[in-house]
Design a protein around this motif. Structure first.
Motif, PDB file in Angstrom:
ATOM      1  N   ALA A 190       0.854  -1.102   0.079  1.00  0.00           N
ATOM      2  CA  ALA A 190      -0.037   0.051   0.125  1.00  0.00           C
ATOM      3  C   ALA A 190       0.884   1.299  -0.172  1.00  0.00           C
ATOM      4  N   ARG A 191       1.930   1.149   0.645  1.00  0.00           N
ATOM      5  CA  ARG A 191       2.711   2.409   0.927  1.00  0.00           C
ATOM      6  C   ARG A 191       3.626   2.589  -0.774  1.00  0.00           C
ATOM      7  N   VAL A 192       4.030   1.484  -0.986  1.00  0.00           N
ATOM      8  CA  VAL A 192       4.554   1.500  -2.350  1.00  0.00           C
ATOM      9  C   VAL A 192       3.508   2.233  -3.451  1.00  0.00           C
ATOM     10  N   LEU A 193       2.337   1.728  -3.229  1.00  0.00           N
ATOM     11  CA  LEU A 193       1.154   2.250  -4.323  1.00  0.00           C
ATOM     12  C   LEU A 193       1.154   3.795  -3.949  1.00  0.00           C
ATOM     13  N   ARG A 194       1.102   4.161  -2.597  1.00  0.00           N
ATOM     14  CA  ARG A 194       0.838   5.654  -2.509  1.00  0.00           C
ATOM     15  C   ARG A 194       2.212   6.437  -3.085  1.00  0.00           C
ATOM     16  N   ALA A 195       3.332   5.723  -2.901  1.00  0.00           N
ATOM     17  CA  ALA A 195       4.747   6.561  -3.254  1.00  0.00           C
ATOM     18  C   ALA A 195       4.692   6.652  -4.701  1.00  0.00           C
ATOM     19  N   ARG A 196       3.806   5.751  -5.542  1.00  0.00           N
ATOM     20  CA  ARG A 196       3.537   5.862  -6.925  1.00  0.00           C
ATOM     21  C   ARG A 196       2.380   6.835  -7.264  1.00  0.00           C
ATOM     22  N   ARG A 197       1.951   7.419  -6.259  1.00  0.00           N
ATOM     23  CA  ARG A 197       0.742   8.253  -6.547  1.00  0.00           C
ATOM     24  C   ARG A 197      -0.358   7.835  -6.826  1.00  0.00           C
ATOM     25  N   VAL A 198      -0.772   6.388  -6.602  1.00  0.00           N
ATOM     26  CA  VAL A 198      -1.858   5.564  -6.898  1.00  0.00           C
ATOM     27  C   VAL A 198      -2.889   6.124  -5.854  1.00  0.00           C
ATOM     28  N   ARG A 199      -4.185   6.263  -6.293  1.00  0.00           N
ATOM     29  CA  ARG A 199      -5.061   6.848  -5.352  1.00  0.00           C
ATOM     30  C   ARG A 199      -6.094   5.813  -4.970  1.00  0.00           C
ATOM     31  N   GLU A 200      -6.353   4.671  -6.022  1.00  0.00           N
ATOM     32  CA  GLU A 200      -7.394   3.869  -5.878  1.00  0.00           C
ATOM     33  C   GLU A 200      -6.975   2.421  -5.954  1.00  0.00           C
ATOM     34  N   VAL A 201      -7.612   1.520  -5.371  1.00  0.00           N
ATOM     35  CA  VAL A 201      -7.411   0.256  -5.718  1.00  0.00           C
ATOM     36  C   VAL A 201      -8.762  -0.660  -5.748  1.00  0.00           C
ATOM     37  N   ALA A 202      -8.485  -1.558  -6.731  1.00  0.00           N
ATOM     38  CA  ALA A 202      -9.899  -2.156  -7.022  1.00  0.00           C
ATOM     39  C   ALA A 202      -9.788  -3.437  -5.790  1.00  0.00           C
ATOM     40  N   VAL A 203     -10.897  -3.806  -5.189  1.00  0.00           N
ATOM     41  CA  VAL A 203     -11.097  -4.845  -4.297  1.00  0.00           C
ATOM     42  C   VAL A 203     -12.135  -5.718  -4.528  1.00  0.00           C
ATOM     43  N   GLU A 204     -12.094  -6.764  -4.008  1.00  0.00           N
ATOM     44  CA  GLU A 204     -13.398  -7.608  -4.265  1.00  0.00           C
ATOM     45  C   GLU A 204     -14.815  -7.116  -3.536  1.00  0.00           C
ATOM     46  N   GLY A 205     -16.061  -7.227  -3.997  1.00  0.00           N
ATOM     47  CA  GLY A 205     -17.178  -6.882  -3.214  1.00  0.00           C
ATOM     48  C   GLY A 205     -17.300  -7.466  -2.099  1.00  0.00           C
ATOM     49  N   TYR A 206     -17.075  -8.590  -1.870  1.00  0.00           N
ATOM     50  CA  TYR A 206     -16.857  -9.413  -0.481  1.00  0.00           C
ATOM     51  C   TYR A 206     -15.356  -9.436  -0.248  1.00  0.00           C
ATOM     52  N   GLY A 207     -15.113  -9.077   0.892  1.00  0.00           N
ATOM     53  CA  GLY A 207     -13.731  -9.375   1.538  1.00  0.00           C
ATOM     54  C   GLY A 207     -13.490  -9.155   3.099  1.00  0.00           C
TER      55      GLY A 207
END
Lengths: 464, 464
Positions: A190-207
């Motif tokens: 998650a921190r790597v993604l934020r450092a890449r300036r990612v803002r959104e992650v798709a997740v499964e509707g159930y999880g």
């Protein structure tokens, strides 16, 4: 001798004093548990046979201790309903300060909460034996800070072989990063993604809400994918999502295996957008009926981060997980993890390496797979004709579909039986466009062997 | 049999194949190490007596293997300079991919870098024996996720007793929070401080850059306190600092013990401003000459967070640390740590608890204290009359004051000897108002026993 009686979910310790005689010790421990309320009135005790097996003592010793407490009025024994804690055994408010050992879920005698394996199945002797060999062979520098943030090479090499063979993972020890369980790995990603300036992650509707909360805590929005009988709907993923978190082998908690078409779709999405696929392979070892379903990672090791864990196959208490990281993302992950391996005990890493290398891991997984399959079959038989069962080709849990409108009543009834169980809706993403479904998620891997029959009976009694 | 030869700092593994005969195996391992360059030309080997003791084999076996390699030209043996890797044994560039085992500090045969205990002293047998007892006694739920973010109560209870007795810490198991070493604890505290909107932490003018970087990474400025012969200058601390990070028992790295007046001053500052004192008690177990110096925390358990670690007393590879948290800050720390104990293996926690309870921890600390004191005395004797030595009443390191203007030459000379050693200036806070001092920080605890004499000789040869 301290024995845990995980039967009761509520973390009951029986302190059996060695010098006193086992029967007297057991009787006193049960008396104290009933007196203090640690065993709630109405709680059904395991059969004397099961408890004796669990504690490793003679069945007669348990039967005599039970008889003594029945005579004193602490327990009741009735034909057909087993031995239970008597209603008169009201909890007495303790005068001393709150006990340090707090039960995880006070009031519940049985648990079918998913996410934990049968902790009574932990291979203590084999683990200790691997620890002995690992300690004897460990070079002195293994006791140091560790010069590689990926963790011990011995374990990475053992895992590379195992993951390739058992899960079809394209695993190079150089790209394996050890971590303190799945959550730690996801936190780093998650921190790597934020450092890449990612803002959104798709997740499964159930999880799991824990995973969604972790992503949110790292500053990432979660977008819910639909989930149906073919797994997560990975078609039409937007370019804005910088990553997709998936459970391809056995969707958690609905239990579907992601279809080949949807596997291809998500890999295509990753290739087109440059996004990452995070593959949560939490229980891939436990597949019962069909061919093994290999890891998605094999399709494109440059786009998929594979995350595995010892939490289901061995025990969550080990805090051991591993990632196989795409080469292009490795430096980012290692920079985030830090200059040295701060997180995991080197001795545990060496012990798990030896445990895998010696074949003990395979033997343990095989034996637990048989245990869980037997339970699954008993569960299916016990509820057949009353509710629908799905998600049972693999893993340690199943979904029971209830007649519409009966979920709330089933939960109330389970609570009355002292059974902890969660509805499917508990796992629903707040924004998920999934149809409401009256259903229970049943973690049949959770109870210890001695409590399994009673737990199943409590479940059956809760169903409409 | 795989043996590490930590003598060489550079993580040399000798793979002694059981079936081949020990002499032949050792000779081949050394040959391979010289051929591949893992043993650099000029590297001095330990005496046959030391190496034999380290490997647990006969001295003659080592002497014969050495003689064989001298005959082949891989090694040279000269009166007075011992056995060394010959200059002709040039590293050959390997055709295979880069080896997984990368040496931590390539090129250094000896290390006096501070911060690590003698890893050869890890009590393998006693640790395994504690693990066996802990595994046998562990309740099943110990293998689960853990319901208390503070960690296992067994270890917290054992530590509370030990810390009160050995370090004068006011320790209540309810307020002990286990963590994966000091760095993990400091990271949690840094986040708590940030959540309190603290912007600045006072740190010692000499200290570890890792700790300063960690605070900076959490968004906290560090302000340097002066450091002199009486420890950190804790008078005149500003109200803007929300916390003070201190090593009161044995200032790292200058080695002073914080005076009573300065202890009182920092506690008064905390009471007046509401700030926290973070007490880093990294090597408080190892005090040689005077009375034990108790923890600062005893002065005001509501203002001081006590941080301890097994990294110096046992081994950094265990990743085990503990905090005793003031009651008013406990909820914040636990909220930051999370709902469950994600970080440390429950089995390790139970093993350390048993290790402490059984008295093995005390025995180990006593025995290592004798070992380190002997080394310290030998160090002082070896350098006496040439340089000043300070900071030696405790711990695993000392400061050698060099004649002004000679530091650079001493470092160059040490590098030429294959000796890794750091100048005091390496530990200086960039803003510290401390006088420049030509000095070396000598971690005499670091070498394994077999390398101690050679390492000390290399140091002495490096001095002006």
């Amino acid at each position: 001798m301290t024995e845990s009686w995980a039967t009761f979910g509520a973390d009951l310790h029986l302190e059996l004093t060695a010098g006193r005689g086992l029967r007297a010790g057991l009787a006193e421990a049960l008396r104290e548990a009933a007196r203090s309320g640690r065993l709630a009135p109405g709680t059904r005790l395991p059969s004397s046979r099961s408890l004796a097996a669990d504690l490793g003592i003679a069945r007669n010793t348990v039967a005599e201790a039970y008889a003594e407490l029945v005579a004193e009025g602490w327990l009741t024994a009735r034909q057909g309903s087993g031995t239970r804690v008597a209603q008169r055994a009201r909890p007495r408010r303790a005068a001393q300060p709150a006990p340090l050992r707090r039960p995880a879920r006070p009031g519940y005698a049985y648990s079918l909460l998913p996410g934990t394996p049968d902790l009574g199945g932990f291979p203590r002797a084999a683990w200790l034996s691997a620890a002995r060999r690992a300690l004897a062979a460990a070079p002195n520098e293994a006791f140091g800070y560790g010069s590689d943030p990926r963790g011990r090479v011995e374990l990475r090499e053992a895992l590379a072989g195992y993951l390739a063979r058992a899960r079809g993972v394209y695993a190079d020890p150089e790209r394996i990063v050890l971590c303190a369980g799945f959550v730690h790995g996801l936190m780093l990603l998650a921190r790597v993604l934020r450092a890449r300036r990612v803002r959104e992650v798709a997740v499964e509707g159930y999880g799991l809400d824990v995973h969604r909360d972790l992503l949110a805590g790292a500053g990432l929005r979660t977008r819910a994918m639909g989930v149906d009988g073919a797994g997560a709907v990975t078609t039409g993923l937007p370019a804005e999502a910088g990553a997709v978190l998936l459970t391809p082998a056995h969707q958690f908690p609905t239990g579907a295996a992601l279809t080949p078409a949807r596997r291809t779709a998500v890999v295509d999405w990753a290739r087109t957008t440059g996004g990452l696929v995070l593959e949560d392979d939490y229980d891939g070892e436990f597949r019962y009926d069909r061919q093994q379903i290999g890891a998605l990672q094999g399709l494109d090791p440059d786009r998929v981060v594979y995350l595995g864990t010892a939490s289901k196959s061995l025990a969550p208490g080990l805090r051991m997980g591993w990632m196989v990281v795409p080469a292009p993302a490795l430096d980012e992950v290692l920079a985030m993890k830090g200059r040295v391996d701060w997180t995991s005990s080197a001795l545990d890493q060496l012990t798990l390496a030896e445990f895998i290398r010696s074949g003990a891991y395979d033997r343990h997984v095989r034996s637990m797979r048989m245990r869980y399959r037997r339970r699954r079959d008993e569960l299916v038989a016990a509820v057949s004709g009353r509710v629908g069962v799905s998600g049972i080709a693999a893993g340690l849990h199943a979904v029971l579909d209830l007649p519409p409108g009966t979920e709330r009543e089933a939960l109330r009834s389970a609570a009355w039986q002292g059974l902890a169980v969660q509805p499917l809706s508990f796992f629903r993403h707040p924004d998920a466009a999934v149809a409401a479904r009256d259903a229970l998620v049943v973690g049949y891997g959770t109870p210890p062997n001695s409590a399994w029959s009673a737990t199943l009976a409590a479940l059956v009694a809760s169903l409409p």
